[in-house]
Motif scaffolding. Structure first.
Motif, PDB file in Angstrom:
ATOM      1  N   ALA A   1     131.927  60.381  96.791  1.00 42.28           N
ATOM      2  CA  ALA A   1     132.258  59.057  96.271  1.00 42.28           C
ATOM      3  C   ALA A   1     131.953  58.902  94.783  1.00 42.28           C
ATOM      4  N   HIS A   2     130.929  59.589  94.289  1.00 43.53           N
ATOM      5  CA  HIS A   2     130.454  59.304  92.928  1.00 43.53           C
ATOM      6  C   HIS A   2     130.473  60.470  91.946  1.00 43.53           C
ATOM      7  N   TRP A   3     130.720  61.691  92.396  1.00 41.44           N
ATOM      8  CA  TRP A   3     130.646  62.853  91.505  1.00 41.44           C
ATOM      9  C   TRP A   3     131.534  62.697  90.270  1.00 41.44           C
ATOM     10  N   HIS A   4     132.820  62.438  90.475  1.00 42.61           N
ATOM     11  CA  HIS A   4     133.753  62.375  89.349  1.00 42.61           C
ATOM     12  C   HIS A   4     133.436  61.205  88.419  1.00 42.61           C
ATOM     13  N   ASP A   5     133.078  60.065  88.992  1.00 47.67           N
ATOM     14  CA  ASP A   5     132.733  58.907  88.153  1.00 47.67           C
ATOM     15  C   ASP A   5     131.479  59.188  87.322  1.00 47.67           C
ATOM     16  N   LEU A   6     130.484  59.822  87.920  1.00 50.45           N
ATOM     17  CA  LEU A   6     129.254  60.138  87.192  1.00 50.45           C
ATOM     18  C   LEU A   6     129.533  61.142  86.075  1.00 50.45           C
ATOM     19  N   ARG A   7     130.327  62.145  86.374  1.00 48.79           N
ATOM     20  CA  ARG A   7     130.682  63.139  85.369  1.00 48.79           C
ATOM     21  C   ARG A   7     131.422  62.488  84.203  1.00 48.79           C
ATOM     22  N   ARG A   8     132.378  61.599  84.512  1.00 49.91           N
ATOM     23  CA  ARG A   8     133.118  60.889  83.459  1.00 49.91           C
ATOM     24  C   ARG A   8     132.192  59.984  82.646  1.00 49.91           C
ATOM     25  N   PHE A   9     131.249  59.323  83.323  1.00 46.51           N
ATOM     26  CA  PHE A   9     130.279  58.465  82.626  1.00 46.51           C
ATOM     27  C   PHE A   9     129.475  59.273  81.614  1.00 46.51           C
ATOM     28  N   VAL A  10     128.964  60.424  82.034  1.00 47.80           N
ATOM     29  CA  VAL A  10     128.160  61.264  81.142  1.00 47.80           C
ATOM     30  C   VAL A  10     129.006  61.755  79.968  1.00 47.80           C
ATOM     31  N   ALA A  11     130.216  62.194  80.230  1.00 45.28           N
ATOM     32  CA  ALA A  11     131.087  62.692  79.169  1.00 45.28           C
ATOM     33  C   ALA A  11     131.442  61.584  78.182  1.00 45.28           C
ATOM     34  N   ALA A  12     131.722  60.392  78.684  1.00 44.09           N
ATOM     35  CA  ALA A  12     132.095  59.281  77.806  1.00 44.09           C
ATOM     36  C   ALA A  12     130.904  58.818  76.965  1.00 44.09           C
TER      37      ALA A  12
END
Length: 187
Positions: A30-41
């Motif tokens: 549920a959260h892997w991709h969103d967390l990865r995008r958050f860190v990158a942004a």
């Protein structure tokens, strides 16, 4: 008819002990991709790399005894990821400062070759510094080691040794002067 749990992603009482693999894997999906995008942004491509930070954040989540007390899993993961990145950046900053100080002091540049002469010179300098350290008063030696090697602030050293910050600063300055003088005398 199946009853829905009020807890997100299988966390909480409905998942038994709160540590079932299904609950962690549900959170991961549920959260892997969103967390990865958050860190990158927020922090860019790295270092540390967003994938690595997200993985470490989930590792910390998996190490928790009970996941039921986490009301907002994504908020927990974002705070954890932010802490991981900030800690890594601090470590890189300290390492870079130390490398720059060594390069400035000893004229080392990246790609310098280790020749027998340079190795011998370095060994001689180490022996000189060691001799200067052993000749220092114990308190002065402790102050400089705590500050330069362990990276403690003058305030923290003062607290640990029961000294004033001014006394700690004087000990550190005197220790550096002693080391510089020993190296200058050897030249």
């Amino acid at each position: 008819m199946r009853q829905r749990s009020a807890h997100p992603a299988g966390i909480g009482p409905a998942s038994g002990d709160g540590r079932s693999p299904a609950s962690l894997s549900d959170l991961y999906r549920a959260h892997w991709h969103d967390l990865r995008r958050f860190v990158a942004a927020r922090f860019g491509a790295g270092p540390p790399e967003p994938d690595e930070v997200a993985q470490r954040a989930f590792e910390r989540l998996a190490m928790r005894e009970d996941l039921a007390d986490i009301q907002e899993p994504m908020a927990f993961l974002r705070v954890t990821a932010t802490n991981i990145v900030l800690s890594e950046k601090r470590s890189h900053s300290v390492r870079d400062r130390n490398q720059a100080a060594v390069a400035q002091r000893y004229g080392a540049t990246e790609g310098d070759d280790l020749t027998p002469e340079r190795v011998l010179l370095a060994r001689e300098q180490i022996a000189i510094v060691h001799g200067a350290f052993t000749a220092m008063p114990t308190r002065r030696r402790r102050v400089i080691i705590l500050h330069k090697i362990y990276g403690l602030s003058f305030a923290e050293i003062a607290r640990r040794l029961g000294l004033s910050q001014t006394a700690v600063k004087k000990h550190a300055a005197r220790a550096m002067a002693d080391l510089d003088a020993a190296l200058a005398d050897a030249e």
